[in-house]
Structure formats: C-alpha cells, structure tokens
Design an enzyme around this catalytic site. Structure first.
Site, PDB file in Angstrom:
ATOM      1  N   GLY A  12       0.850  -1.087  -0.044  1.00 41.03           N
ATOM      2  CA  GLY A  12      -0.125   0.036   0.072  1.00 41.03           C
ATOM      3  C   GLY A  12       0.744   1.327  -0.098  1.00 41.03           C
ATOM      4  N   LYS A 184      -0.764 -14.877 -10.809  1.00 40.46           N
ATOM      5  CA  LYS A 184      -0.152 -14.632  -9.645  1.00 40.46           C
ATOM      6  C   LYS A 184      -0.338 -15.401  -8.393  1.00 40.46           C
ATOM      7  CE  LYS A 184       1.281 -10.762  -6.354  1.00 40.46           C
ATOM      8  NZ  LYS A 184       1.043  -9.425  -5.729  1.00 40.46           N
ATOM      9  N   ASN A 188       2.283 -17.356  -5.987  1.00 40.61           N
ATOM     10  CA  ASN A 188       2.308 -17.126  -4.731  1.00 40.61           C
ATOM     11  C   ASN A 188       2.091 -18.478  -4.055  1.00 40.61           C
ATOM     12  OD1 ASN A 188       2.939 -14.219  -4.734  1.00 40.61           O
ATOM     13  ND2 ASN A 188       0.811 -13.763  -4.712  1.00 40.61           N
ATOM     14  N   ASN A 192       5.291 -18.862  -2.060  1.00 44.15           N
ATOM     15  CA  ASN A 192       5.498 -18.396  -0.770  1.00 44.15           C
ATOM     16  C   ASN A 192       5.291 -19.526   0.256  1.00 44.15           C
ATOM     17  OD1 ASN A 192       5.251 -16.132  -2.382  1.00 44.15           O
ATOM     18  ND2 ASN A 192       3.617 -15.258  -1.133  1.00 44.15           N
ATOM     19  N   TYR A 251      15.964 -12.702  -5.785  1.00 43.89           N
ATOM     20  CA  TYR A 251      16.484 -13.829  -5.633  1.00 43.89           C
ATOM     21  C   TYR A 251      16.778 -13.693  -3.886  1.00 43.89           C
ATOM     22  CZ  TYR A 251      20.639 -17.340  -4.233  1.00 43.89           C
ATOM     23  OH  TYR A 251      21.218 -18.249  -3.743  1.00 43.89           O
ATOM     24  N   SER A 256       6.097 -12.362   1.396  1.00 44.48           N
ATOM     25  CA  SER A 256       5.471 -11.728   2.485  1.00 44.48           C
ATOM     26  C   SER A 256       4.852 -12.936   3.546  1.00 44.48           C
ATOM     27  CB  SER A 256       4.101 -10.965   2.122  1.00 44.48           C
ATOM     28  OG  SER A 256       3.010 -11.920   1.096  1.00 44.48           O
TER      29      SER A 256
END
Length: 306
Positions: A12, A184, A188, A192, A251, A256
């Site tokens: 944000g 995406k 993710n 992730n 890399y 998150s």
C-alpha cells in the site's frame, strides 16, 4: 483525483507514496498502525531501495476522517479485507475500489460494501523498515480490470491505471483481469509457503532441485484449476518463478508469508493454497499438494497461537 489507499503496509505504501508525487492526485491512507500514520503525517511517506521517494500522503487511523474519494486501492492482508472496507465504505459511495492484494476472494468481499469494483493484480514488493519508511525491494507491473459481477466502468479503470503509471507504478487496464490474477495466485501459492516453511528466500528455494520440483507440481495443480474455469493465464507462472529467482530481481526477497512467519503473524494461506483447494473441490479438480501445504502452514501458525 482523490485516491485512498486502504491498508498502508508495504505494498500500500508503494502505491500511496508514488501516487502522491503527482500534482493532480490527492492521496489519503487509512491504516490502523498509529505509529506509521503519525510518521507519515509528520515527515511524509518514504520509500528507499528500488526507488527513493517521499510522498506527501495524508494518513489516518480513523475512517471517519476520510473524505469522499474517486478511487480506493485496498492493500490489506486478505483476512482483513471485509473489516477494512466496511469501515471505509462511506468514502467510496461515488467511487470505484480496486484490490491489489494476494489471493482469491478479495473482490467479493469489497463488493459487499461498494458498488463498483476493480479486479487488480500487482507484482511490486517491499517491507516496512520503520514507521513511515518502506524498503522497495521489487519493481513490477500492475493489471486492473473489471470485477465481472459488479464492475467499474472501463473508463474509470483506465483512469486509475494511467495515474499509477504516471506516478511510477506501471499499470495496464484490461478487459479481463482474471488471467493475470490467477497467474499471480498460482505463483504465490507455489512459492510463498515453500519459502515460509523452509525459511528460504525465493531464489534459494528455486536453486534446490527438490524444492523446485515441488514448486512445479504445485503450479500444475493451480493451472488445472484455472483451466477448469476456462481462465486463460496471461503468461506461464513457471516463467515468472524463474525470472524472480534471478540475482538481479528477487533472489534475496523474503516473500510476505515468510515475513509473517518470522513475525509470528497469521498468514494468507487460506486465500492462496486454501483458495485453490476450495475452487478445485467445487470443480472436481484434485489438488492434494496444495491441500498438504495448506495444512502444514496452518499447523505452523498453530504452534504460536495455541
């Protein structure tokens, strides 16, 4: 143009600070972290790293202080979408609201509170260094398109994309944004949680053959779920994964979810792998690896919440 960024964390802040550089855009930020809000109001919202920016953003932790806005950009964690938009919905009575969040289901949550919704996907990333200061780690593009059940007009979508591009956050307005979004989500969900479970950065995950093979199998399940919905991905997530693993791209970037695990915060696993599993069940597409990863990360969260 007046824009309110709802959830002024790392992503944000990238949008808020860059948009605030434009002479024809007034930027507000709504965030519950009062130390961050106070720092922004005192000295501006600072970005360093991939770009050095100080944006004159007006920030508040009290939604009642927000004026009517032409656009909203929601950048909260997925689990906080409903509460954040419920608090700010009066601000967007005549405006359009875009999600730039991770996962599946954010647009549906936004649409419960505002009339015109924009489906958004963004790739820039960073992390909060201190109140009022975000390290911009990864640059990237953003895609905006209509949320089909409750769309904003295409002209409004193009207007928001133009402002972001002029501010330094390149954005495209498209007629169908589901392909970029699912690319995406698959990216993710495949990378992730593997980084979060192993504590490895994106590049270090990808340079291990055993983990890279697991990532590919997670990608394949996600692709099958997208195909069952007749969603055409705008690019192969595998190409994005390999590109991000380069030394000059991401890399060393801690995704998150890894940042959340290190801070012992709730992750967005329910909206990434959990979302793929739920869609797969509804469509009759098996997703056993995504289900296993979902369970493992939920178990890891339980280690510090019980």
């Amino acid at each position: 143009m007046r824009i309110c960024v709802v959830g002024c964390g790392a992503v944000g802040s990238l949008f808020a600070a860059n948009l605030a550089r434009l002479d024809d855009v007034e930027v507000w930020a709504y965030d519950l972290a009062r130390d961050h809000v106070d720092a922004i109001n005192a000295t501006g919202l600072r970005l360093s790293g991939a770009g050095d920016v100080v944006g004159p953003v007006r920030a508040t932790a009290d939604a009642r202080e927000l004026p009517p806005c032409d656009f909203g950009i929601v950048a909260t964690k997925a689990m906080h979408t409903s509460a954040a938009v419920a608090a700010t919905e009066h601000t967007f009575a005549e405006g359009a609201v875009a999600s730039v969040q991770n996962g599946i289901g954010n647009e549906e949550a936004i649409a419960e509170h505002v009339p015109r919704v924009i489906r958004g996907t963004t790739f820039p990333a960073g992390r909060l260094l201190e109140p009022g200061h975000v390290l911009w780690e990864v640059k990237g593009d953003t895609t905006f398109g209509p949320f089909e059940p409750q769309p904003a007009p295409q002209a409004e979508i193009a207007r928001l994309a133009d402002a972001c591009t002029r501010g330094g956050m390149p954005a495209n307005a498209v007629a169908d944004a589901r392909g970029p979004q699912w690319r995406k989500v698959i990216f993710n969900a495949a990378t992730n949680p593997v980084g979060a479970l192993t504590r490895l950065t994106h590049g270090r995950v990808c340079e291990r053959p055993d983990l890279r093979a697991l990532v590919t199998r997670l990608v394949d399940e996600g692709k099958a779920v997208a195909a069952a919905q007749q969603i055409e991905l705008d690019a192969d997530p595998e190409e994005l994964i390999d590109h991000a693993a380069r030394k000059d791209v991401a890399y060393d970037h801690k995704a998150s979810m890894l940042q959340d695990v290190e801070a012992r915060r709730q992750t967005e696993i329910d909206y990434l792998n959990g979302g793929i599993v739920r869609f797969g069940r509804d469509l009759g597409v098996p997703t056993p690896l995504n289900e296993a990863i979902w369970a493992l990360v939920r178990g890891l969260e339980a280690a510090w919440t019980t």
